[in-house]
Design an enzyme around this catalytic site. Structure first.
Site, mmCIF file in Angstrom:
data_model
loop_
_atom_site.group_PDB
_atom_site.id
_atom_site.type_symbol
_atom_site.label_atom_id
_atom_site.label_comp_id
_atom_site.label_asym_id
_atom_site.label_seq_id
_atom_site.Cartn_x
_atom_site.Cartn_y
_atom_site.Cartn_z
ATOM 1 N N HIS A 41 15.415 -11.044 -32.128
ATOM 2 C CA HIS A 41 16.027 -10.958 -33.462
ATOM 3 C C HIS A 41 15.031 -10.556 -34.539
ATOM 4 O O HIS A 41 15.417 -10.399 -35.689
ATOM 5 C CB HIS A 41 16.653 -12.309 -33.807
ATOM 6 C CG HIS A 41 15.620 -13.401 -33.881
ATOM 7 N ND1 HIS A 41 14.951 -13.851 -32.758
ATOM 8 C CD2 HIS A 41 15.108 -14.088 -34.918
ATOM 9 C CE1 HIS A 41 14.076 -14.772 -33.133
ATOM 10 N NE2 HIS A 41 14.146 -14.939 -34.437
ATOM 11 N N ASP A 42 13.756 -10.437 -34.190
ATOM 12 C CA ASP A 42 12.728 -10.047 -35.164
ATOM 13 C C ASP A 42 12.230 -8.617 -34.935
ATOM 14 O O ASP A 42 11.332 -8.161 -35.647
ATOM 15 C CB ASP A 42 11.501 -10.971 -35.065
ATOM 16 C CG ASP A 42 11.823 -12.413 -35.407
ATOM 17 O OD1 ASP A 42 12.714 -12.653 -36.240
ATOM 18 O OD2 ASP A 42 11.171 -13.311 -34.834
HETATM 19 C C1 GLC Z 1 9.752 -16.942 -35.819
HETATM 20 C C2 GLC Z 1 11.207 -16.542 -35.773
HETATM 21 C C3 GLC Z 1 11.536 -15.800 -37.033
HETATM 22 C C4 GLC Z 1 11.298 -16.717 -38.205
HETATM 23 C C5 GLC Z 1 9.879 -17.315 -38.184
HETATM 24 C C6 GLC Z 1 9.763 -18.480 -39.099
HETATM 25 O O1 GLC Z 1 8.895 -15.863 -35.800
HETATM 26 O O2 GLC Z 1 11.464 -15.798 -34.614
HETATM 27 O O3 GLC Z 1 12.835 -15.290 -37.043
HETATM 28 O O4 GLC Z 1 11.475 -16.031 -39.407
HETATM 29 O O5 GLC Z 1 9.526 -17.773 -36.903
HETATM 30 O O6 GLC Z 1 10.480 -19.573 -38.603
#
Ligand code: GLC
Length: 544
Positions: A322-323
């Site tokens: 999702h990132d």
């Molecule tokens: C991780 C998650 C991301 C989130 C971040 C802070 O990288 O995958 O989506 O924004 O942590 O929790």
């Protein structure tokens, strides 16, 4: 080797907000996941991982938790989650929850108490610090841009947030914090889930608060007490249970990942690292436009393959989450229907033949593409919006910023799953919370299920192969032709078995090196080999 070894599993990641909406409010929900459970069984995966579904103001789509024990009303109720776990188990699917314990939302009761009362015991649940001068306590930067300390005039102190200003970092050096978090994990174990993904878990031990040459990373990444804390967490929670755990490791090292995932150290079962996805960055900077550095991609993937296995540790392998942007648009080619189909299958084959636990991100299995947004109003993600403003302030041209965002934004992965060619791609009867790419008339689950040659069928086959053949899970890896411009080639070996994997990353046929011997049984193949050349974006696996 045990048939039920978790190492043979494949995990499917669900981003509930964009999975399937049953209420018509334009956002996915838990009932939506339950509705698609037969599809997940058809796909053949072993685990589903749900990104956070807890109560949250949703400034970072659930990674900002305000109550670890409550379900976000937008997703449904605790009973819905119970039904979800029940329906999954009925189909022999296991469920992993996402645990975000590096930070909480500033809406969490702990933080609210801490913030309003300097003498509250909760003050020490977070990092509140004074500064000797007008500047923040350190020059550390938030991963979402700007300084990582937020000033509070009422107490003349700052609090630390490595992510959004509404995500305050927890103080793991305080044993009360640790035990309160272990209670959370134990609650969900008792609830009946089968595993956990731990969000940015290698950032929990902060080290010293000093000015940094590297935006702070060197103080808190794989910090001084992180292994001690993870071992303690393991002993107090899932360690003696049959559970699969994976830790998200930001900017980590192979050495630390071996420690995190070595079974004798009792920390976690496996790790995610991101080095192989930073191969289209310029000098480590994400907000840039760059092409894939193919040599670097091969080199990093193989370095980790050779470095972490042989009983030392265990890696998650993945292209998408999702990132991250959609891999077919990123390292493949979505410019024509043919190149999309071929490159998605080729990328899937290259990844699923590696050692480690494969993760498939929703929609990847049908070759969903980036949405190619052209307007800033189409973006929703806090990181992307911050990046937009930061680039604007730095004087970038609007068109250039939009080009960068369309390549790098996390929203690329967050558009809804395209289920059908109907209205709103069958995702919602209302209007989706984020625009849906206009290719859903062709790229959708319904069409992919009916087409024997679809990308979806390649994914199903790759999952079956992993379940069937031990060599994929346990075999050693031998990299080959590492300097080749277009081919990704490696072998797997187990006892007297050898599999050869060849993939062509280019948009043209490529001559196979003369000494490659293709005799054997074809295990899986897309595209073709003709006159000694492998077709554009084709891949083949041969059991020799
Ligand atoms: C991780 C998650 C991301 C989130 C971040 C802070 O990288 O995958 O989506 O924004 O942590 O929790």
């Amino acid at each position: 080797m045990a048939q039920n070894d978790w190492r043979k599993s494949v995990v499917y990641q669900i981003y509930p907000k964009s999975f399937n909406d049953t209420t018509g409010n334009g956002e996915g929900d838990l009932q939506g996941i339950i509705e698609k459970m037969d599809y997940l069984q058809y796909l053949g995966v072993d685990y589903i991982w749900l990104t956070p579904v807890y109560e949250s103001p949703m400034n970072d789509n659930g990674y900002d938790i305000s109550d670890y024990y409550k379900i976000n009303e937008a997703f449904g109720t605790i009973e819905d989650l119970e039904t979800l776990v029940f329906e999954a188990h009925k189909r022999e699917l296991k469920v992993m929850l996402d645990i975000v314990i590096n930070h909480t939302s500033t809406e969490h009761e702990w933080f609210k108490e801490a913030y309003k009362n300097k003498n509250s015991p909760y003050r020490d649940y977070y990092f509140f610090r004074r500064s000797a001068n007008e500047c923040p306590p350190t020059n550390w930067e938030s991963k979402f841009g700007g300084n990582a300390w937020k000033y509070d005039a009422s107490t003349d102190e700052y609090y630390l947030h490595l992510f959004d200003v509404t995500q305050a970092d927890l103080n793991w050096d305080n044993p009360e914090v640790r035990h309160a978090l272990y209670d959370v994990i134990n609650y969900w174990i008792d609830f009946g889930v089968d595993g956990f993904r731990f969000d940015v878990i290698n950032l929990i031990s902060k080290g010293e608060f000093k000015d940094s040459e590297k935006i702070g990373k060197e103080f808190y990444t794989d910090g001084p007490r992180v292994h001690e804390y993870l071992h303690e967490m393991n002993r107090h929670t899932f360690g003696d249970k049959d559970m699969m755990t994976v830790g998200e490791m930001s900017s980590t090292t192979i050495g630390d990942c071996i420690k995190y995932s070595n079974e004798h150290r009792q920390e976690l079962s496996s790790v995610f690292n991101f080095h192989h996805l930073k191969v289209d960055y310029i000098n480590g900077e994400k907000w840039t436009n760059a092409k894939l550095d193919f040599h670097k991609l091969k080199q990093i993937l193989m370095e980790w393959q050779l470095g972490i296995y042989n009983g030392k540790g265990w890696n998650a392998i993945f292209w998408c989450n999702h990132d991250q942007p959609r891999v077919v648009s990123r390292f493949g080619d979505d410019s024509t229907e043919e190149s999309r189909q071929q490159s998605a299958k080729m990328l899937a084959t290259v990844l699923h033949m590696l050692q480690g636990t494969p993760y498939i991100y929703q929609g990847e299995e049908i070759g969903m593409t980036d949405p190619h947004f052209t307007d800033i109003n189409q973006y929703r993600d806090v990181e992307s919006l911050n990046a937009y403003h930061n680039m604007k302030n730095a004087g970038y041209d609007e068109q250039e910023i939009l080009k960068i965002l369309s390549q790098k934004s996390r929203d690329n992965a967050r558009t809804p799953v395209q289920w059908t060619s109907g209205t709103q791609a069958g995702f919602t009867s209302g209007e989706s919370w984020i625009d849906i790419p206009n290719n859903f008339d062709k790229i959708n689950v319904e069409a992919a299920m009916q087409d024997e040659q679809s990308i979806l069928q390649t994914y199903r086959r790759l999952i079956q192969l992993r379940h069937e053949y031990d060599i994929i899970t346990y075999g050693s890896v031998e990299p080959l032709y590492m300097n080749h411009e277009a081919l990704f080639v490696y072998k797997r070996h187990l006892d007297d078995e050898t599999w050869l994997i060849i993939a062509n990353f280019s948009n043209e046929p490529v001559d196979l090196p003369a000494d490659i011997i293709l005799t054997g049984e074809v295990v899986i193949q897309n595209g073709h080999i003709e006159n000694g050349a492998i077709g554009a974006y084709s891949a083949i696996v041969v059991a020799q």
